[in-house]
Design a protein around this motif. Structure first.
Motif, PDB file in Angstrom:
ATOM      1  N   ARG A   1     -29.728  38.815  85.072  1.00 13.53           N
ATOM      2  CA  ARG A   1     -29.808  37.462  85.625  1.00 13.53           C
ATOM      3  C   ARG A   1     -31.044  37.318  86.503  1.00 13.53           C
ATOM      4  N   ARG A   2     -31.313  38.322  87.319  1.00 10.99           N
ATOM      5  CA  ARG A   2     -32.476  38.280  88.218  1.00 10.99           C
ATOM      6  C   ARG A   2     -33.777  38.252  87.427  1.00 10.99           C
TER       7      ARG A   2
ATOM      8  N   GLU B   1     -34.261  34.814  86.117  1.00 12.64           N
ATOM      9  CA  GLU B   1     -34.716  33.927  87.195  1.00 12.64           C
ATOM     10  C   GLU B   1     -36.207  34.115  87.450  1.00 12.64           C
TER      11      GLU B   1
ATOM     12  N   ARG C   1     -26.238  41.773  86.673  1.00  8.89           N
ATOM     13  CA  ARG C   1     -26.914  41.181  87.821  1.00  8.89           C
ATOM     14  C   ARG C   1     -28.431  41.276  87.665  1.00  8.89           C
ATOM     15  N   LEU C   2     -28.896  42.436  87.240  1.00  9.89           N
ATOM     16  CA  LEU C   2     -30.337  42.627  87.067  1.00  9.89           C
ATOM     17  C   LEU C   2     -30.888  41.746  85.945  1.00  9.89           C
TER      18      LEU C   2
END
Length: 62
Positions: free
Chosen positions: A26-27, A30, A23-24
């Motif tokens: 991906r962030r 982004e 998740r991190l």
């Protein structure tokens, strides 16, 4: 032997950490993409401002 298997298979904490890391990542991707977009927009605005200044300026040597 049982401890070796449990360590090999992994625990719920390992899975939770793996999901959190994914998740991190991906962030971060982004945010990096957003930085690139902002830099491109800033460069475009800067180039337009330089062109405006150059168009308004008179000849340097007369």
């Amino acid at each position: 032997m049982a401890r070796a298997l449990v360590g090999y298979i992994g625990t719920n904490n390992d899975r939770v950490l793996a999901l959190e890391i994914a998740r991190l990542r991906r962030r971060v991707a982004e945010l990096e993409a957003e930085i690139v977009e902002l830099r491109d927009a800033s460069r475009t605005e800067f180039d337009l401002e330089l062109q405006r200044i150059a168009a308004e300026a008179g000849p340097v040597l007369t």
